[in-house]
Design a protein around this motif. Structure first.
Motif, PDB file in Angstrom:
ATOM      1  N   ALA A  35       0.896  -1.248   0.117  1.00 49.41           N
ATOM      2  CA  ALA A  35      -0.046   0.083   0.064  1.00 49.41           C
ATOM      3  C   ALA A  35       0.881   1.374   0.079  1.00 49.41           C
ATOM      4  CB  ALA A  35      -1.041   0.123   1.267  1.00 49.41           C
ATOM      5  N   HIS A  36       1.959   1.364  -0.448  1.00 50.64           N
ATOM      6  CA  HIS A  36       2.875   2.123  -0.741  1.00 50.64           C
ATOM      7  C   HIS A  36       3.454   2.872   0.513  1.00 50.64           C
ATOM      8  CE1 HIS A  36       1.903   2.105  -4.973  1.00 50.64           C
ATOM      9  NE2 HIS A  36       0.641   2.220  -4.536  1.00 50.64           N
ATOM     10  N   VAL A  69      -7.583   2.373   0.166  1.00 51.39           N
ATOM     11  CA  VAL A  69      -6.217   1.657   0.263  1.00 51.39           C
ATOM     12  C   VAL A  69      -6.442   0.687  -0.968  1.00 51.39           C
ATOM     13  CG1 VAL A  69      -4.758   0.229   1.214  1.00 51.39           C
ATOM     14  CG2 VAL A  69      -5.519   2.024   2.488  1.00 51.39           C
ATOM     15  N   HIS A  70      -5.356   0.816  -2.140  1.00 43.76           N
ATOM     16  CA  HIS A  70      -5.167  -0.208  -3.151  1.00 43.76           C
ATOM     17  C   HIS A  70      -4.379  -1.270  -2.573  1.00 43.76           C
ATOM     18  CE1 HIS A  70      -5.620  -1.475  -7.238  1.00 43.76           C
ATOM     19  NE2 HIS A  70      -4.183  -1.318  -7.351  1.00 43.76           N
ATOM     20  N   ASP A  71      -4.975  -2.548  -2.447  1.00 46.41           N
ATOM     21  CA  ASP A  71      -4.249  -3.567  -2.086  1.00 46.41           C
ATOM     22  C   ASP A  71      -3.100  -4.038  -2.910  1.00 46.41           C
ATOM     23  OD1 ASP A  71      -5.444  -3.492   0.720  1.00 46.41           O
ATOM     24  OD2 ASP A  71      -6.899  -4.793  -0.299  1.00 46.41           O
ATOM     25  N   VAL A  72      -2.059  -3.668  -2.965  1.00 46.47           N
ATOM     26  CA  VAL A  72      -0.874  -4.006  -3.897  1.00 46.47           C
ATOM     27  C   VAL A  72       0.344  -4.347  -3.084  1.00 46.47           C
ATOM     28  CG1 VAL A  72       0.677  -3.267  -5.772  1.00 46.47           C
ATOM     29  CG2 VAL A  72      -1.852  -2.689  -5.793  1.00 46.47           C
ATOM     30  N   LYS A  92       4.576  -6.890  -8.919  1.00 43.13           N
ATOM     31  CA  LYS A  92       3.617  -6.653  -8.153  1.00 43.13           C
ATOM     32  C   LYS A  92       2.514  -7.641  -8.130  1.00 43.13           C
ATOM     33  CE  LYS A  92       1.353  -3.880 -11.475  1.00 43.13           C
ATOM     34  NZ  LYS A  92       0.551  -2.607 -11.989  1.00 43.13           N
ATOM     35  N   LEU A  94      -1.189  -8.111  -6.903  1.00 41.04           N
ATOM     36  CA  LEU A  94      -2.625  -7.611  -6.507  1.00 41.04           C
ATOM     37  C   LEU A  94      -3.290  -8.345  -5.440  1.00 41.04           C
ATOM     38  CD1 LEU A  94      -3.715  -6.681 -10.239  1.00 41.04           C
ATOM     39  CD2 LEU A  94      -2.516  -5.067  -8.414  1.00 41.04           C
TER      40      LEU A  94
END
Length: 160
Positions: A35-36, A69-72, A92, A94
């Motif tokens: 999430a960065h 939140v983008h789950d990466v 990456k 996902l």
């Protein structure tokens, strides 16, 4: 808020060679980002036969419950040898669950320092229209299709 288990990286195993000969004592560095913002970094060293391994990494986080939140999970594993850095694995993932296809590749990170880095794809069996991709000096006999070859001049060209 609820906490979730986040799968950052499966167990990693491999062997490092240089022109087919085992490389002893090179550092293998794994950098994982979720999430960065959540970063996990660990290192290991190859043995006399060039072999190395790293354990699976799971974290607990409240972030998967946040709708913004983008789950990466970004996975980057590099070899640090003679002041050179080689990409052993860069992809990456996902979501926060493991993928069998990624797990299989991470258990066979066998790379030769003399090999060029390539961008490649491999099948996603749960969602065939969304292939996985990565960057590596490793080569696999199955489920591995090169689509870009990194040229020594620093640019990419199509590889068919």
């Amino acid at each position: 808020m609820k906490k979730y288990d986040v799968h950052m990286c499966s167990e990693v195993k491999g062997c490092i060679l240089n022109y087919g000969e085992p490389v002893n004592g090179v550092r293998i560095r794994r950098e994982l980002t979720y999430a960065h913002s959540v970063v996990e970094i660990d290192e290991t060293v190859t043995d006399a036969n060039g072999h190395f391994s790293m354990p699976e990494i799971l974290i607990t986080s409240k972030k998967p419950g946040d709708m913004f939140v983008h789950d990466v999970v970004l996975q980057r594993i590099t070899i640090l040898s003679n002041e050179e850095t080689y990409v052993l694995w860069n992809t990456k993932q996902l979501g926060i669950e493991p993928f069998k296809e990624i797990e299989e590749k991470l258990l066979t990170l066998n790379g030769d320092l003399s090999s060029q880095e390539v961008r490649f794809t491999f099948p996603n069996k749960k969602n065939p229209s969304l292939e996985f991709d990565g960057l590596s000096i490793c080569r696999w006999e199955n489920d591995f299709e090169v689509f870009e070859l990194k040229e020594s001049e620093g640019y990419f060209s199509d590889f068919v």
